[in-house]
Design a protein around this motif. Structure first.
Motif, mmCIF file in Angstrom:
data_model
loop_
_atom_site.group_PDB
_atom_site.id
_atom_site.type_symbol
_atom_site.label_atom_id
_atom_site.label_comp_id
_atom_site.label_asym_id
_atom_site.label_seq_id
_atom_site.Cartn_x
_atom_site.Cartn_y
_atom_site.Cartn_z
ATOM 1 N N TRP A 166 -17.172 22.099 41.252
ATOM 2 C CA TRP A 166 -16.411 23.161 41.920
ATOM 3 C C TRP A 166 -14.916 23.110 41.602
ATOM 4 C CZ3 TRP A 166 -19.050 21.810 47.203
ATOM 5 C CH2 TRP A 166 -20.359 22.290 47.188
ATOM 6 N N PHE A 167 -14.413 21.912 41.315
ATOM 7 C CA PHE A 167 -12.966 21.759 41.147
ATOM 8 C C PHE A 167 -12.561 21.726 39.674
ATOM 9 C CE2 PHE A 167 -14.148 19.814 45.209
ATOM 10 C CZ PHE A 167 -13.380 20.592 46.066
ATOM 11 N N GLU A 168 -13.294 22.468 38.857
ATOM 12 C CA GLU A 168 -12.983 22.523 37.428
ATOM 13 C C GLU A 168 -11.556 23.005 37.195
ATOM 14 O OE1 GLU A 168 -14.591 24.814 33.380
ATOM 15 O OE2 GLU A 168 -15.609 25.065 35.307
ATOM 16 N N TRP A 169 -11.096 23.939 38.018
ATOM 17 C CA TRP A 169 -9.754 24.501 37.870
ATOM 18 C C TRP A 169 -8.682 23.418 37.982
ATOM 19 C CZ3 TRP A 169 -6.506 23.703 42.016
ATOM 20 C CH2 TRP A 169 -7.107 23.334 43.218
ATOM 21 N N PHE A 170 -9.003 22.334 38.671
ATOM 22 C CA PHE A 170 -8.045 21.241 38.845
ATOM 23 C C PHE A 170 -8.314 20.097 37.872
ATOM 24 C CE2 PHE A 170 -6.644 17.317 40.987
ATOM 25 C CZ PHE A 170 -5.315 17.635 41.168
ATOM 26 N N MET A 171 -9.578 19.837 37.593
ATOM 27 C CA MET A 171 -9.943 18.686 36.769
ATOM 28 C C MET A 171 -9.590 18.874 35.303
ATOM 29 S SD MET A 171 -13.574 17.687 38.485
ATOM 30 C CE MET A 171 -13.629 17.239 40.232
ATOM 31 N N LYS A 172 -9.786 20.068 34.782
ATOM 32 C CA LYS A 172 -9.487 20.276 33.366
ATOM 33 C C LYS A 172 -8.000 20.134 33.057
ATOM 34 C CE LYS A 172 -12.004 23.031 30.836
ATOM 35 N NZ LYS A 172 -12.718 24.189 30.276
ATOM 36 N N SER A 180 -6.478 17.561 30.419
ATOM 37 C CA SER A 180 -5.574 18.009 29.351
ATOM 38 C C SER A 180 -4.300 17.176 29.342
ATOM 39 C CB SER A 180 -5.253 19.493 29.521
ATOM 40 O OG SER A 180 -6.424 20.278 29.409
ATOM 41 N N LEU A 181 -3.754 16.905 30.527
ATOM 42 C CA LEU A 181 -2.542 16.080 30.601
ATOM 43 C C LEU A 181 -2.830 14.668 30.123
ATOM 44 C CD1 LEU A 181 0.353 15.489 31.435
ATOM 45 C CD2 LEU A 181 -0.442 15.194 33.802
ATOM 46 N N LEU A 182 -3.961 14.111 30.549
ATOM 47 C CA LEU A 182 -4.323 12.758 30.135
ATOM 48 C C LEU A 182 -4.544 12.692 28.624
ATOM 49 C CD1 LEU A 182 -4.938 9.943 31.336
ATOM 50 C CD2 LEU A 182 -7.342 10.630 31.441
ATOM 51 N N ASN A 183 -5.194 13.688 28.083
ATOM 52 C CA ASN A 183 -5.461 13.708 26.650
ATOM 53 C C ASN A 183 -4.165 13.875 25.853
ATOM 54 O OD1 ASN A 183 -7.717 13.486 24.823
ATOM 55 N ND2 ASN A 183 -7.346 15.604 24.213
ATOM 56 N N TRP A 184 -3.241 14.678 26.376
ATOM 57 C CA TRP A 184 -1.940 14.837 25.718
ATOM 58 C C TRP A 184 -1.161 13.523 25.726
ATOM 59 C CZ3 TRP A 184 3.075 14.399 27.706
ATOM 60 C CH2 TRP A 184 4.096 14.796 26.838
ATOM 61 N N LEU A 185 -1.190 12.818 26.859
ATOM 62 C CA LEU A 185 -0.518 11.523 26.943
ATOM 63 C C LEU A 185 -1.130 10.536 25.952
ATOM 64 C CD1 LEU A 185 -0.136 11.218 30.825
ATOM 65 C CD2 LEU A 185 1.725 11.454 29.166
ATOM 66 N N TYR A 186 -2.448 10.607 25.797
ATOM 67 C CA TYR A 186 -3.110 9.731 24.832
ATOM 68 C C TYR A 186 -2.658 10.041 23.409
ATOM 69 C CZ TYR A 186 -6.774 7.831 21.844
ATOM 70 O OH TYR A 186 -7.456 7.180 20.851
ATOM 71 N N ASP A 187 -2.542 11.327 23.085
ATOM 72 C CA ASP A 187 -2.078 11.709 21.751
ATOM 73 C C ASP A 187 -0.665 11.191 21.481
ATOM 74 O OD1 ASP A 187 -4.449 13.012 21.206
ATOM 75 O OD2 ASP A 187 -3.706 14.984 21.829
ATOM 76 N N VAL A 188 0.157 11.166 22.537
ATOM 77 C CA VAL A 188 1.537 10.706 22.388
ATOM 78 C C VAL A 188 1.618 9.186 22.343
ATOM 79 C CG1 VAL A 188 3.803 10.639 23.511
ATOM 80 C CG2 VAL A 188 2.494 12.778 23.467
ATOM 81 N N TYR A 241 -11.910 10.343 38.195
ATOM 82 C CA TYR A 241 -13.281 9.812 38.232
ATOM 83 C C TYR A 241 -14.205 10.654 37.354
ATOM 84 C CZ TYR A 241 -18.051 9.506 40.079
ATOM 85 O OH TYR A 241 -19.415 9.414 40.193
ATOM 86 N N LYS A 242 -14.124 11.982 37.494
ATOM 87 C CA LYS A 242 -14.984 12.854 36.701
ATOM 88 C C LYS A 242 -14.657 12.760 35.215
ATOM 89 C CE LYS A 242 -17.268 16.150 38.088
ATOM 90 N NZ LYS A 242 -18.687 16.488 38.276
ATOM 91 N N VAL A 243 -13.376 12.674 34.892
ATOM 92 C CA VAL A 243 -12.981 12.554 33.488
ATOM 93 C C VAL A 243 -13.553 11.276 32.883
ATOM 94 C CG1 VAL A 243 -11.019 12.153 31.953
ATOM 95 C CG2 VAL A 243 -10.912 13.972 33.658
#
Length: 571
Positions: A336-342, A346-354, A441-443
């Motif tokens: 239900w909380f896809e609007w918040f989890m994605k 995205s922020l976590l994945n961007w931080l990983y790229d950096v 947790y979901k990520v």
């Protein structure tokens, strides 16, 4: 006597939470991926990952995969992400490995095998064909002719078969540099009269996924029908209730594992009949068939379908969704909380790229959250300081109205209003943290991008629990404790930081609450032990930042640390 009673009550409540949470996680909230390493005599040892390979040969295999693959003519598949072959007998894609993912952390670990031919243990394949009336159509044992011997993103291959009755069937396979195959099915009628032919596509797997299906993570049949995602059916539902049939305009359907997906994508402009079903041998099949097409003499009819077979990479699924595969990103059950989890992903994945390290990215995410919450934390601190000052007055009120609870609540509320203190202000940061914590947790549970990602030292997989535990003397004792008791080093650190944080908070006035809060850090130490270590890193970092922030605020307001002295009288 009351102190003993309060302690017993606190212990009982803690035990209920501890054991009750274990039941909840087992049935509704899987805690982490299967452990990828084990500590033996202080050294990391990679563990096999049987759940990672849904088509792995087992000791009870019907025949070895190598023998089955050698029995039929094949066209090789080679892309930046995939290797395998197409079986020319039956026009099946039944041999596929994901070259960028490994079964385990061992250096010699083989790549993830997604598809495997019929005749092997846990066969898993996709097939394309036609049904026809009055003329011979290709069957499962039909041997097709290929225009080339290798399928790549730049070299498509056309399979053809002539039924000897004036009809020629073709399938032109192409593949991109991701995980998407395109099958252009064509019927050429050179006979004397019109024929009716109906194209179909199917995915068959010999057994259910080894990944668990739970309330927070759907594993099993999945699809998008008429624009709506459907997670309603599991393997047990097909067994118990029989075939599940759908009609849809376009859409897609297939089978999802935790990290991997196979999906048939229909032509989005056509109506199809689709189904999830159980085969006579106990296998599971999903398929669709387009409307029958009349092919006049001297004419040809084509139908285009697609087939996704690969890892559920978030950005790639979104790319395919934008390219016209309706809601393929729904293959990941964000809930239900896809609007918040994605956005969190995205922020976590961007931080990983950096940064280049997912553990450091999680710490960076925590820092960003704490910076954004700093004004709220200041209000929380002022409320806590005010509560500390009010404790003597609150204690006096409790003593005065101990036999009149309604009056006590009325006077306490009046006191809060007069002193302009909100006792619930301290809960706001916790309430804000809950969705962030659940999103992480979901990520960690669902995103293949987190699979087998290391941190530092003994942490080789942030999506699994901490493998280093003093319970077996860090692997020097020859036994593996159950996950519930395998207190890793990081869960222990979590308990300590949580205890230190609680020590800086004003103690609750209620003695039962006081005892519960005293036990809570150690209870949570056990509760969090089975969870993904990335989640624990987030919590530890958050605790340390909270402690540092409280210390800093206390240094600016030293009077808030003074223990107030109770007055002899109150109003």
């Amino acid at each position: 006597m009351n102190d003993h009673r309060n302690m017993i009550l606190a212990i009982v409540l803690s035990a209920i939470i501890l054991f009750g949470w274990g039941f909840v996680t087992e049935h509704y909230f899987p805690t982490a991926t299967a452990p990828s390493t084990k500590v033996v005599e202080g050294k990391q040892v990679a563990l096999p990952q049987p759940g990672a390979d849904p088509s792995a040969d087992a000791p009870v295999a019907i025949r070895s995969r190598e023998a089955v693959l050698a029995e039929t003519p094949r066209v090789a598949i080679q892309t930046p992400r995939l290797e395998g072959s197409i079986n020319l007998t039956g026009a099946r894609i039944d041999d596929l490995v994901l070259t960028t993912y490994r079964e385990s952390l061992a250096k010699d670990s083989p790549p993830i095998r997604l598809l495997s031919p019929s005749g092997t243990s846990n066969a898993y394949f996709a097939g394309f064909g036609w049904t026809a009336q009055g003329v011979a159509a290709p069957a499962a044992d039909t041997v097709w002719q290929a225009s080339g011997n290798r399928l790549t993103p730049t070299t498509p291959v056309t399979l053809s078969w002539d039924n000897g009755q004036g009809q020629r069937f073709e399938i032109r396979f192409s593949v991109d540099d991701g995980y998407m195959f395109t099958a252009d099915q064509k019927v050429i009628n050179t006979g004397n009269g019109a024929i009716a032919a109906r194209p179909y596509a199917l995915v068959s797997r010999a057994s259910a996924s080894q990944d668990p299906d739970s309330w927070t993570m759907h594993v099993g049949p999945v699809g998008v029908f008429n624009g709506a995602a459907n997670y309603d059916f599991g393997y047990d539902d097909i067994i118990d209730e029989g075939d599940q049939n759908f009609t849809s305009r376009g859409g897609w359907l297939g089978f999802t594992d935790k990290y991997w997906l196979t999906a048939l994508v229909a032509d989005q402009g056509s109506n199809v009949d689709a189904s999830f079903r159980r085969g006579p041998s106990g296998s599971f099949q999903t398929d669709f068939a387009a409307a029958p097409a009349i092919v006049p003499a001297g004419k040809a009819v084509s139908y285009q379908s697609r087939f996704f077979a690969g890892a559920k990479e978030v950005q790639l699924l979104e790319k395919y969704t934008d390219a016209g595969v309706p809601r393929l990103d729904k293959a990941i059950d964000w809930g239900w909380f896809e609007w918040f989890m994605k956005p969190i992903f995205s922020l976590l994945n961007w931080l990983y790229d950096v940064i280049g390290n997912f553990g450091l990215a999680i710490i960076g995410l925590t820092l960003i959250v704490r910076i954004l919450m700093f004004p709220i934390a200041q209000k929380q601190f002022r409320s806590m300081a005010g509560m500390r000052v009010l404790q003597p007055k609150m204690k006096a009120l409790q003593d005065r109205y101990k036999d009149d609870k309604p009056k006590l609540q009325q006077e306490m509320l009046k006191l809060y209003q007069e002193e302009k203190v909100n006792p619930m202000a301290g809960c706001l940061p916790i309430l804000i943290q809950i969705p962030i914590f659940y999103a992480l947790y979901k990520v960690l549970m669902l995103a293949v991008e987190m699979r087998h990602k290391p941190f530092f030292l003994w942490i080789k997989d942030l999506s699994a629990h901490d493998p280093l535990t003093p319970v077996n003397l860090f692997g020097y004792l020859p036994f593996t404790p159950p996950t519930f008791l395998a207190l890793g080093v990081l869960p222990i650190i979590l308990g300590i930081t949580m205890w230190l944080q609680f020590k800086l908070n004003p103690p609750p006035m209620d003695p039962v609450q006081k005892q519960v809060f005293a036990l809570m850090p150690w209870v949570f130490m056990f509760i969090m032990a089975p969870f993904a270590v990335g989640l624990i890193i987030y919590w530890i970092t958050n605790n340390i930042l909270t402690i540092a922030q409280q210390k800093w605020l206390y240094s600016r307001h030293p009077g808030a640390l003074d223990q107030p002295v109770a007055k002899a009288e109150t109003k």
